[in-house]
Design a protein around this motif. Structure first.
Motif, PDB file in Angstrom:
ATOM      1  N   LYS A  20       0.858  -1.184   0.000  1.00  0.00           N
ATOM      2  CA  LYS A  20       0.000   0.000   0.000  1.00  0.00           C
ATOM      3  C   LYS A  20       0.893   1.233   0.000  1.00  0.00           C
ATOM      4  O   LYS A  20       1.805   1.341   0.817  1.00  0.00           O
ATOM      5  CB  LYS A  20      -0.883  -0.007   1.238  1.00  0.00           C
ATOM      6  N   ALA A  21       0.607   2.166  -0.903  1.00  0.00           N
ATOM      7  CA  ALA A  21       1.445   3.360  -1.044  1.00  0.00           C
ATOM      8  C   ALA A  21       0.621   4.636  -0.998  1.00  0.00           C
ATOM      9  O   ALA A  21      -0.504   4.680  -1.503  1.00  0.00           O
ATOM     10  CB  ALA A  21       2.213   3.296  -2.362  1.00  0.00           C
ATOM     11  N   LEU A  22       1.213   5.657  -0.388  1.00  0.00           N
ATOM     12  CA  LEU A  22       0.634   6.994  -0.371  1.00  0.00           C
ATOM     13  C   LEU A  22       1.577   7.927  -1.099  1.00  0.00           C
ATOM     14  O   LEU A  22       2.797   7.864  -0.901  1.00  0.00           O
ATOM     15  CB  LEU A  22       0.453   7.486   1.067  1.00  0.00           C
ATOM     16  N   ILE A  23       1.011   8.792  -1.931  1.00  0.00           N
ATOM     17  CA  ILE A  23       1.807   9.796  -2.627  1.00  0.00           C
ATOM     18  C   ILE A  23       1.283  11.156  -2.216  1.00  0.00           C
ATOM     19  O   ILE A  23       0.110  11.477  -2.437  1.00  0.00           O
ATOM     20  CB  ILE A  23       1.714   9.621  -4.158  1.00  0.00           C
ATOM     21  N   ALA A  30       3.797  13.646  -8.732  1.00  0.00           N
ATOM     22  CA  ALA A  30       2.927  12.693  -8.032  1.00  0.00           C
ATOM     23  C   ALA A  30       2.301  11.709  -9.017  1.00  0.00           C
ATOM     24  O   ALA A  30       2.249  10.499  -8.762  1.00  0.00           O
ATOM     25  CB  ALA A  30       1.849  13.433  -7.253  1.00  0.00           C
ATOM     26  N   ARG A  31       1.829  12.215 -10.143  1.00  0.00           N
ATOM     27  CA  ARG A  31       1.217  11.324 -11.143  1.00  0.00           C
ATOM     28  C   ARG A  31       2.257  10.360 -11.720  1.00  0.00           C
ATOM     29  O   ARG A  31       1.968   9.193 -11.980  1.00  0.00           O
ATOM     30  CB  ARG A  31       0.554  12.146 -12.242  1.00  0.00           C
ATOM     31  N   THR A  32       3.476  10.852 -11.910  1.00  0.00           N
ATOM     32  CA  THR A  32       4.551   9.994 -12.395  1.00  0.00           C
ATOM     33  C   THR A  32       4.879   8.917 -11.365  1.00  0.00           C
ATOM     34  O   THR A  32       5.066   7.750 -11.708  1.00  0.00           O
ATOM     35  CB  THR A  32       5.802  10.835 -12.716  1.00  0.00           C
ATOM     36  N   ALA A  33       4.946   9.311 -10.092  1.00  0.00           N
ATOM     37  CA  ALA A  33       5.220   8.349  -9.022  1.00  0.00           C
ATOM     38  C   ALA A  33       4.142   7.269  -8.991  1.00  0.00           C
ATOM     39  O   ALA A  33       4.436   6.082  -8.803  1.00  0.00           O
ATOM     40  CB  ALA A  33       5.314   9.068  -7.680  1.00  0.00           C
ATOM     41  N   ALA A  34       2.888   7.660  -9.182  1.00  0.00           N
ATOM     42  CA  ALA A  34       1.787   6.691  -9.192  1.00  0.00           C
ATOM     43  C   ALA A  34       1.969   5.684 -10.327  1.00  0.00           C
ATOM     44  O   ALA A  34       1.750   4.483 -10.143  1.00  0.00           O
ATOM     45  CB  ALA A  34       0.448   7.417  -9.327  1.00  0.00           C
ATOM     46  N   LEU A  35       2.390   6.158 -11.478  1.00  0.00           N
ATOM     47  CA  LEU A  35       2.612   5.276 -12.618  1.00  0.00           C
ATOM     48  C   LEU A  35       3.754   4.302 -12.340  1.00  0.00           C
ATOM     49  O   LEU A  35       3.650   3.107 -12.620  1.00  0.00           O
ATOM     50  CB  LEU A  35       2.901   6.106 -13.872  1.00  0.00           C
ATOM     51  N   VAL A  36       4.842   4.791 -11.759  1.00  0.00           N
ATOM     52  CA  VAL A  36       5.974   3.924 -11.407  1.00  0.00           C
ATOM     53  C   VAL A  36       5.507   2.835 -10.436  1.00  0.00           C
ATOM     54  O   VAL A  36       5.795   1.650 -10.630  1.00  0.00           O
ATOM     55  CB  VAL A  36       7.141   4.734 -10.786  1.00  0.00           C
ATOM     56  N   LEU A  37       4.796   3.233  -9.387  1.00  0.00           N
ATOM     57  CA  LEU A  37       4.329   2.259  -8.398  1.00  0.00           C
ATOM     58  C   LEU A  37       3.378   1.239  -9.018  1.00  0.00           C
ATOM     59  O   LEU A  37       3.439   0.048  -8.706  1.00  0.00           O
ATOM     60  CB  LEU A  37       3.655   2.972  -7.232  1.00  0.00           C
ATOM     61  N   LYS A  38       2.516   1.707  -9.907  1.00  0.00           N
ATOM     62  CA  LYS A  38       1.600   0.790 -10.597  1.00  0.00           C
ATOM     63  C   LYS A  38       2.387  -0.228 -11.414  1.00  0.00           C
ATOM     64  O   LYS A  38       2.123  -1.428 -11.360  1.00  0.00           O
ATOM     65  CB  LYS A  38       0.647   1.580 -11.500  1.00  0.00           C
ATOM     66  N   HIS A  39       3.373   0.247 -12.186  1.00  0.00           N
ATOM     67  CA  HIS A  39       4.182  -0.646 -13.022  1.00  0.00           C
ATOM     68  C   HIS A  39       5.019  -1.608 -12.191  1.00  0.00           C
ATOM     69  O   HIS A  39       5.340  -2.713 -12.659  1.00  0.00           O
ATOM     70  CB  HIS A  39       5.077   0.160 -13.959  1.00  0.00           C
ATOM     71  N   LEU A  40       5.374  -1.216 -10.969  1.00  0.00           N
ATOM     72  CA  LEU A  40       6.160  -2.099 -10.092  1.00  0.00           C
ATOM     73  C   LEU A  40       5.273  -2.985  -9.216  1.00  0.00           C
ATOM     74  O   LEU A  40       5.774  -3.734  -8.390  1.00  0.00           O
ATOM     75  CB  LEU A  40       7.118  -1.268  -9.230  1.00  0.00           C
ATOM     76  N   GLY A  41       3.950  -2.901  -9.406  1.00  0.00           N
ATOM     77  CA  GLY A  41       3.031  -3.833  -8.773  1.00  0.00           C
ATOM     78  C   GLY A  41       2.481  -3.460  -7.411  1.00  0.00           C
ATOM     79  O   GLY A  41       2.014  -4.342  -6.673  1.00  0.00           O
ATOM     80  N   ASP A  68      -1.780   2.358   7.702  1.00  0.00           N
ATOM     81  CA  ASP A  68      -1.092   1.095   7.443  1.00  0.00           C
ATOM     82  C   ASP A  68      -0.280   1.124   6.140  1.00  0.00           C
ATOM     83  O   ASP A  68       0.209   0.087   5.684  1.00  0.00           O
ATOM     84  CB  ASP A  68      -2.100  -0.056   7.402  1.00  0.00           C
ATOM     85  N   ALA A  69      -0.091   2.304   5.574  1.00  0.00           N
ATOM     86  CA  ALA A  69       0.691   2.425   4.333  1.00  0.00           C
ATOM     87  C   ALA A  69       2.130   1.967   4.576  1.00  0.00           C
ATOM     88  O   ALA A  69       2.719   2.247   5.619  1.00  0.00           O
ATOM     89  CB  ALA A  69       0.680   3.861   3.822  1.00  0.00           C
ATOM     90  N   GLU A  70       2.676   1.271   3.589  1.00  0.00           N
ATOM     91  CA  GLU A  70       4.038   0.741   3.695  1.00  0.00           C
ATOM     92  C   GLU A  70       5.054   1.588   2.936  1.00  0.00           C
ATOM     93  O   GLU A  70       6.236   1.570   3.244  1.00  0.00           O
ATOM     94  CB  GLU A  70       4.056  -0.693   3.174  1.00  0.00           C
ATOM     95  N   ILE A  71       4.582   2.312   1.935  1.00  0.00           N
ATOM     96  CA  ILE A  71       5.437   3.155   1.097  1.00  0.00           C
ATOM     97  C   ILE A  71       4.828   4.551   1.073  1.00  0.00           C
ATOM     98  O   ILE A  71       3.628   4.703   0.861  1.00  0.00           O
ATOM     99  CB  ILE A  71       5.500   2.637  -0.365  1.00  0.00           C
ATOM    100  N   ILE A  72       5.665   5.574   1.262  1.00  0.00           N
ATOM    101  CA  ILE A  72       5.202   6.961   1.136  1.00  0.00           C
ATOM    102  C   ILE A  72       6.177   7.700   0.235  1.00  0.00           C
ATOM    103  O   ILE A  72       7.389   7.587   0.388  1.00  0.00           O
ATOM    104  CB  ILE A  72       5.100   7.669   2.504  1.00  0.00           C
ATOM    105  N   ILE A  73       5.601   8.463  -0.701  1.00  0.00           N
ATOM    106  CA  ILE A  73       6.408   9.315  -1.580  1.00  0.00           C
ATOM    107  C   ILE A  73       5.948  10.751  -1.391  1.00  0.00           C
ATOM    108  O   ILE A  73       4.770  11.056  -1.567  1.00  0.00           O
ATOM    109  CB  ILE A  73       6.265   8.900  -3.063  1.00  0.00           C
TER     110      ILE A  73
END
Length: 170
Positions: A20-23, A30-41, A68-73
């Motif tokens: 689970k990730a929060l940006i 932010a939109r680019t980060a979302a795309l990276v996270l999506k592509h990395l699963g 409970d987010a595990e990744i934050i950008i």
């Protein structure tokens, strides 16, 4: 920004798949980060902003429903010099946080990163990834493989690669 963040995540050996990730932020980074996270699963990705618009969640919602987010950008300018001690969030509220990425490139260690280190997260400084990406783009234009930020000649004339304070890609 895409290559800079993706390469930083991969080099740091941070596995975002199924997490689970929060940006923080809703701009281009932010939109680019979302795309990276999506592509990395990443399993779940939420954009966080001061105002709730569309599928974006508020900071209050983030604390109440997503601690409970595990990744934050951090894709906001909060923490940028001269307000380098400012932090957009209270990292101690995230009990499962394993990694935090900060798009702020000046200073190297922001207040947010310092908080994440105290909380035990694998803090990663992402700002340098943005600068490296711009350097590689400029070098490709100049036909050089040396890592430098100022390109002497690139058609039509001189290009200087500087940190972009607007948050937009060059």
């Amino acid at each position: 920004d895409y290559d800079g963040l993706k390469n930083m995540i991969l080099r740091a050996k941070i596995d975002v798949s199924g997490k689970k990730a929060l940006i923080l932020g809703t701009g281009g980074a932010a939109r680019t980060a979302a795309l990276v996270l999506k592509h990395l699963g990443a399993r779940e990705i939420h954009l966080v902003s001061r105002s709730k618009i569309g599928g974006v969640i508020s900071y209050d919602d983030m604390y109440s429903s997503h601690s409970d987010a595990e990744i934050i950008i951090n894709a906001t300018p909060v923490g940028m010099f001269p307000n380098s001690y400012a932090s957009p969030i209270d990292v101690s509220k995230f009990h499962k946080l394993s990694a935090l990425f900060d798009a702020v490139y000046n200073p190297n260690e922001t207040g947010l990163l310092k908080e994440a280190i105290k909380a035990g997260a694998n803090s990663i400084y992402f700002g340098i990834g943005k600068l490296n990406m711009r350097s590689h783009s400029a070098n490709a234009c100049a036909g050089s493989k040396r890592p430098f930020l100022i390109v002497p000649r690139c058609k039509p004339g001189r290009i200087t690669v500087k940190p972009d304070r607007s948050g937009q890609s060059p």
